[in-house]
Design a protein around this motif. Structure first.
Motif, PDB file in Angstrom:
ATOM      1  N   TYR A  45      -7.088 -44.455  40.719  1.00  0.00           N
ATOM      2  CA  TYR A  45      -7.499 -44.896  41.909  1.00  0.00           C
ATOM      3  C   TYR A  45      -6.563 -47.119  41.582  1.00  0.00           C
ATOM      4  CZ  TYR A  45     -10.074 -41.776  43.624  1.00  0.00           C
ATOM      5  OH  TYR A  45     -10.650 -40.382  44.456  1.00  0.00           O
ATOM      6  N   VAL A  46      -6.473 -47.331  40.322  1.00  0.00           N
ATOM      7  CA  VAL A  46      -6.785 -48.090  39.178  1.00  0.00           C
ATOM      8  C   VAL A  46      -5.308 -49.273  38.842  1.00  0.00           C
ATOM      9  CG1 VAL A  46      -7.248 -50.634  38.601  1.00  0.00           C
ATOM     10  CG2 VAL A  46      -8.887 -48.596  39.690  1.00  0.00           C
ATOM     11  N   SER A  47      -4.002 -49.369  39.524  1.00  0.00           N
ATOM     12  CA  SER A  47      -2.954 -49.518  38.566  1.00  0.00           C
ATOM     13  C   SER A  47      -2.288 -50.978  39.774  1.00  0.00           C
ATOM     14  CB  SER A  47      -2.262 -48.532  39.415  1.00  0.00           C
ATOM     15  OG  SER A  47      -0.763 -48.290  38.630  1.00  0.00           O
ATOM     16  N   LEU A  88     -12.765 -39.247  45.486  1.00  0.00           N
ATOM     17  CA  LEU A  88     -13.282 -38.530  44.569  1.00  0.00           C
ATOM     18  C   LEU A  88     -15.231 -37.881  44.889  1.00  0.00           C
ATOM     19  CD1 LEU A  88     -13.221 -36.825  41.788  1.00  0.00           C
ATOM     20  CD2 LEU A  88     -13.880 -39.307  40.903  1.00  0.00           C
ATOM     21  N   LEU A  89     -15.579 -39.176  45.207  1.00  0.00           N
ATOM     22  CA  LEU A  89     -17.679 -38.144  45.347  1.00  0.00           C
ATOM     23  C   LEU A  89     -17.417 -37.453  46.636  1.00  0.00           C
ATOM     24  CD1 LEU A  89     -19.010 -41.077  45.667  1.00  0.00           C
ATOM     25  CD2 LEU A  89     -19.273 -39.658  43.538  1.00  0.00           C
ATOM     26  N   GLN A  90     -15.957 -36.561  47.666  1.00  0.00           N
ATOM     27  CA  GLN A  90     -15.765 -36.518  48.645  1.00  0.00           C
ATOM     28  C   GLN A  90     -15.719 -35.081  48.403  1.00  0.00           C
ATOM     29  OE1 GLN A  90     -16.231 -39.796  50.495  1.00  0.00           O
ATOM     30  NE2 GLN A  90     -18.205 -39.327  49.947  1.00  0.00           N
ATOM     31  N   SER A 122     -17.551 -57.383  26.954  1.00  0.00           N
ATOM     32  CA  SER A 122     -16.865 -58.025  27.741  1.00  0.00           C
ATOM     33  C   SER A 122     -15.267 -58.209  27.488  1.00  0.00           C
ATOM     34  CB  SER A 122     -17.154 -59.619  28.133  1.00  0.00           C
ATOM     35  OG  SER A 122     -16.740 -60.363  28.463  1.00  0.00           O
ATOM     36  N   LYS A 123     -14.876 -59.457  28.691  1.00  0.00           N
ATOM     37  CA  LYS A 123     -12.703 -58.730  28.194  1.00  0.00           C
ATOM     38  C   LYS A 123     -12.017 -59.698  28.334  1.00  0.00           C
ATOM     39  CE  LYS A 123     -13.987 -54.664  30.658  1.00  0.00           C
ATOM     40  NZ  LYS A 123     -15.268 -54.708  31.765  1.00  0.00           N
ATOM     41  N   LEU A 124     -10.869 -59.743  27.592  1.00  0.00           N
ATOM     42  CA  LEU A 124     -10.280 -60.931  27.647  1.00  0.00           C
ATOM     43  C   LEU A 124      -9.342 -61.011  28.451  1.00  0.00           C
ATOM     44  CD1 LEU A 124      -8.993 -63.878  25.724  1.00  0.00           C
ATOM     45  CD2 LEU A 124      -7.270 -62.166  24.857  1.00  0.00           C
TER      46      LEU A 124
HETATM   47  N1  LIG Z   1     -10.985 -52.648  32.152  1.00  0.00           N
HETATM   48  C1  LIG Z   1     -10.470 -52.534  33.568  1.00  0.00           C
HETATM   49  O1  LIG Z   1      -9.542 -53.240  33.908  1.00  0.00           O
HETATM   50  C2  LIG Z   1     -11.344 -52.136  34.542  1.00  0.00           C
HETATM   51  C3  LIG Z   1     -11.269 -51.628  35.419  1.00  0.00           C
HETATM   52  C4  LIG Z   1     -11.905 -51.262  36.712  1.00  0.00           C
HETATM   53  C5  LIG Z   1     -13.249 -50.309  36.108  1.00  0.00           C
HETATM   54  N2  LIG Z   1     -13.564 -51.306  35.281  1.00  0.00           N
HETATM   55  C6  LIG Z   1     -15.341 -50.982  34.549  1.00  0.00           C
HETATM   56  O2  LIG Z   1     -15.787 -49.708  34.805  1.00  0.00           O
HETATM   57  C7  LIG Z   1     -16.575 -49.971  35.946  1.00  0.00           C
HETATM   58  C8  LIG Z   1     -17.005 -49.140  37.209  1.00  0.00           C
HETATM   59  O3  LIG Z   1     -15.157 -48.876  37.792  1.00  0.00           O
HETATM   60  P1  LIG Z   1     -15.946 -49.234  39.156  1.00  0.00           P
HETATM   61  O4  LIG Z   1     -16.420 -50.163  40.005  1.00  0.00           O
HETATM   62  O5  LIG Z   1     -13.985 -49.397  39.319  1.00  0.00           O
HETATM   63  O6  LIG Z   1     -15.948 -48.069  40.492  1.00  0.00           O
HETATM   64  P2  LIG Z   1     -16.875 -46.646  39.923  1.00  0.00           P
HETATM   65  O7  LIG Z   1     -18.365 -47.088  39.160  1.00  0.00           O
HETATM   66  O8  LIG Z   1     -16.920 -45.559  39.695  1.00  0.00           O
HETATM   67  O9  LIG Z   1     -17.869 -46.491  41.742  1.00  0.00           O
HETATM   68  C9  LIG Z   1     -18.387 -47.593  42.056  1.00  0.00           C
HETATM   69  C10 LIG Z   1     -18.982 -47.619  43.440  1.00  0.00           C
HETATM   70  O10 LIG Z   1     -19.248 -46.138  43.479  1.00  0.00           O
HETATM   71  C11 LIG Z   1     -20.744 -46.562  44.116  1.00  0.00           C
HETATM   72  N3  LIG Z   1     -21.944 -45.299  43.117  1.00  0.00           N
HETATM   73  C12 LIG Z   1     -22.453 -45.581  42.123  1.00  0.00           C
HETATM   74  N4  LIG Z   1     -23.241 -45.066  42.068  1.00  0.00           N
HETATM   75  C13 LIG Z   1     -23.259 -44.217  43.037  1.00  0.00           C
HETATM   76  C14 LIG Z   1     -24.231 -42.506  43.386  1.00  0.00           C
HETATM   77  N5  LIG Z   1     -25.111 -42.436  42.404  1.00  0.00           N
HETATM   78  N6  LIG Z   1     -23.957 -41.845  44.223  1.00  0.00           N
HETATM   79  C15 LIG Z   1     -22.943 -42.416  45.269  1.00  0.00           C
HETATM   80  N7  LIG Z   1     -22.404 -43.640  45.273  1.00  0.00           N
HETATM   81  C16 LIG Z   1     -22.473 -44.156  44.211  1.00  0.00           C
HETATM   82  C17 LIG Z   1     -21.063 -47.897  43.970  1.00  0.00           C
HETATM   83  O11 LIG Z   1     -22.309 -48.127  45.110  1.00  0.00           O
HETATM   84  P3  LIG Z   1     -23.782 -49.572  45.124  1.00  0.00           P
HETATM   85  O12 LIG Z   1     -23.053 -50.103  44.190  1.00  0.00           O
HETATM   86  O13 LIG Z   1     -23.533 -49.289  46.071  1.00  0.00           O
HETATM   87  O14 LIG Z   1     -24.101 -48.246  44.501  1.00  0.00           O
HETATM   88  C18 LIG Z   1     -20.066 -48.539  44.086  1.00  0.00           C
HETATM   89  O15 LIG Z   1     -19.280 -48.446  45.504  1.00  0.00           O
HETATM   90  C19 LIG Z   1     -16.430 -51.285  36.519  1.00  0.00           C
HETATM   91  O16 LIG Z   1     -17.562 -51.749  37.821  1.00  0.00           O
HETATM   92  C20 LIG Z   1     -16.041 -52.112  35.286  1.00  0.00           C
HETATM   93  O17 LIG Z   1     -17.387 -52.468  34.522  1.00  0.00           O
HETATM   94  C21 LIG Z   1     -12.923 -51.735  34.210  1.00  0.00           C
END
Ligand SMILES: NC(=O)c1ccc[n+]([C@@H]2O[C@H](COP(=O)([O-])OP(=O)(O)OC[C@H]3O[C@@H](n4cnc5c(N)ncnc54)[C@H](OP(=O)(O)O)[C@@H]3O)[C@@H](O)[C@H]2O)c1
Length: 316
Positions: free
Chosen positions: A296-298, A226-228, A76-78
């Motif tokens: 993507y995240v900024s 990216l996925l496309q 988890s994260k603070l």
């Molecule tokens: N530390 C930070 O600041 C920070 C920032 C961003 C993210 N994170 C962590 O990283 C995790 C992942 O990043 P994210 O949530 O930004 O995005 P991601 O994992 O890159 O993408 C999530 C998206 O991909 C879809 N997806 C998942 N598996 C798939 C597959 N096999 N085929 C096609 N689509 C698929 C999901 O849809 P469905 O749910 O419908 O499958 C959702 O729409 C976060 O959930 C979080 O825990 C941390």
């Protein structure tokens, strides 16, 4: 499941389930599906506002005999509102209470940014503590103290650049176990990866699939999905993988932990299968050569020179 050893001797599974944006009424089942299929690592955060539902999934899985607590790695994260040294334990205990756990396997400083608690929004310089007033080193030292109290096993950071890591290590004498950052073929951060590997800091790849379900307010017009990507699709086909599986296998092949988010049982299982795929050298180098650069995240509205960052720029 492949694991990595952290610089404090603890072991972390290479694949974890992301939970940002996972609705509370879906994430309990997502966590249960993941643990059932073989995941041993869940990535949570106070700010995701779903930790109670994540914890419910963990507890129901443990109760049902699918896994035991000590077989699951929980991160988890603070959150940024808990950066003052006296607030760090408060933030951690809130997370533990929500998750229903008595310890975390890994606790990360979510952002190198300190919010003043209680603001309606964080958009103006006065909404933030200047780093000179609430230094990252003091927040991190308070997190290290949680490890000594047994509330967390490992301590790390997130969204830290090399220059921020260097400063933190110089000021605290502690090398974070993990730095969780955005990593995928459009944003591979190879220099940061090399630096962290040399320092013994493990990188975790967030948004590894391009975070397509981010709120529209976080998206730019015409951003490249990216996925496309046609090359990603073609390389995936050659490897007999789906595009998402290819990106997950690539992340692990680079020596990073990867935490794709899904609430769909079929995609959770698909992503799990990718973690045991041995990527061919051709596929690895073809992905390494993709030449699109995109972050993507900024959260740019948080970046104020001299307040929330020092030096050239937040990401410098
Ligand atoms: N530390 C930070 O600041 C920070 C920032 C961003 C993210 N994170 C962590 O990283 C995790 C992942 O990043 P994210 O949530 O930004 O995005 P991601 O994992 O890159 O993408 C999530 C998206 O991909 C879809 N997806 C998942 N598996 C798939 C597959 N096999 N085929 C096609 N689509 C698929 C999901 O849809 P469905 O749910 O419908 O499958 C959702 O729409 C976060 O959930 C979080 O825990 C941390």
């Amino acid at each position: 499941m492949k694991t990595f050893t952290l610089n404090d001797g603890c072991s972390i599974p290479a694949l974890g389930l992301g939970t940002w944006k996972s609705p509370a009424d879906e994430v309990t089942q997502a966590v249960k599906s993941a643990l059932e299929v073989g995941y041993q690592h869940i990535d949570a955060a106070w700010i995701y506002q779903n930790e109670a539902a994540v914890g419910k999934g963990i507890h129901e899985s443990v109760k049902g005999g699918a896994v035991s607590r000590d077989q699951i790695f929980v991160t988890s994260k603070l959150w940024n509102t808990f950066h003052q040294a006296e607030s760090v334990e408060v933030g951690c205990r809130e997370t533990l209470r929500e998750l229903g756990l008595d310890y975390l396997d890994l606790y990360l400083m979510h952002w190198p940014i300190a919010f003043k608690p209680g603001r309606a929004q964080y958009k103006a310089p006065e909404d933030f503590y200047p780093l000179s007033e609430v230094p990252l080193s003091e927040t991190f030292e308070a997190m290290v103290a949680l490890r000594e109290k047994g509330l967390v096993k490992s301590v790390g950071v997130s969204n830290f650049t090399q220059s921020k890591l260097e400063k933190l290590i110089a000021e605290t004498g502690v090398v974070p176990a993990v730095n969780q950052v955005e990593l995928h073929p459009y944003h591979p951060q190879t220099e940061l990866l090399d630096y962290c590997q040399a320092q013994g800091i493990l990188l975790t790849a967030y948004s590894p699939l391009g975070s397509g379900d981010r709120p529209d307010s976080m998206k730019q017009k015409d951003e490249p999905p990216l996925l496309q990507n046609e090359q990603v699709k073609a390389i995936a086909e050659q490897e007999n993988l789906s595009p998402a599986q290819l990106l997950i296998a690539w992340a692990i092949d680079r020596g990073t932990v990867v935490i794709p988010k899904s609430t769909n049982a079929q995609r959770i299982a698909e992503n799990f299968a990718a973690a045991s795929h041995d990527l061919s050298e051709q596929a690895r180098s073809a992905i390494d050569k993709l030449d699109i650069q995109y972050r993507y995240v900024s959260p740019d509205t948080w970046f104020f020179p001299g307040i929330t960052y020092e030096g050239e720029g937040f990401w410098a």
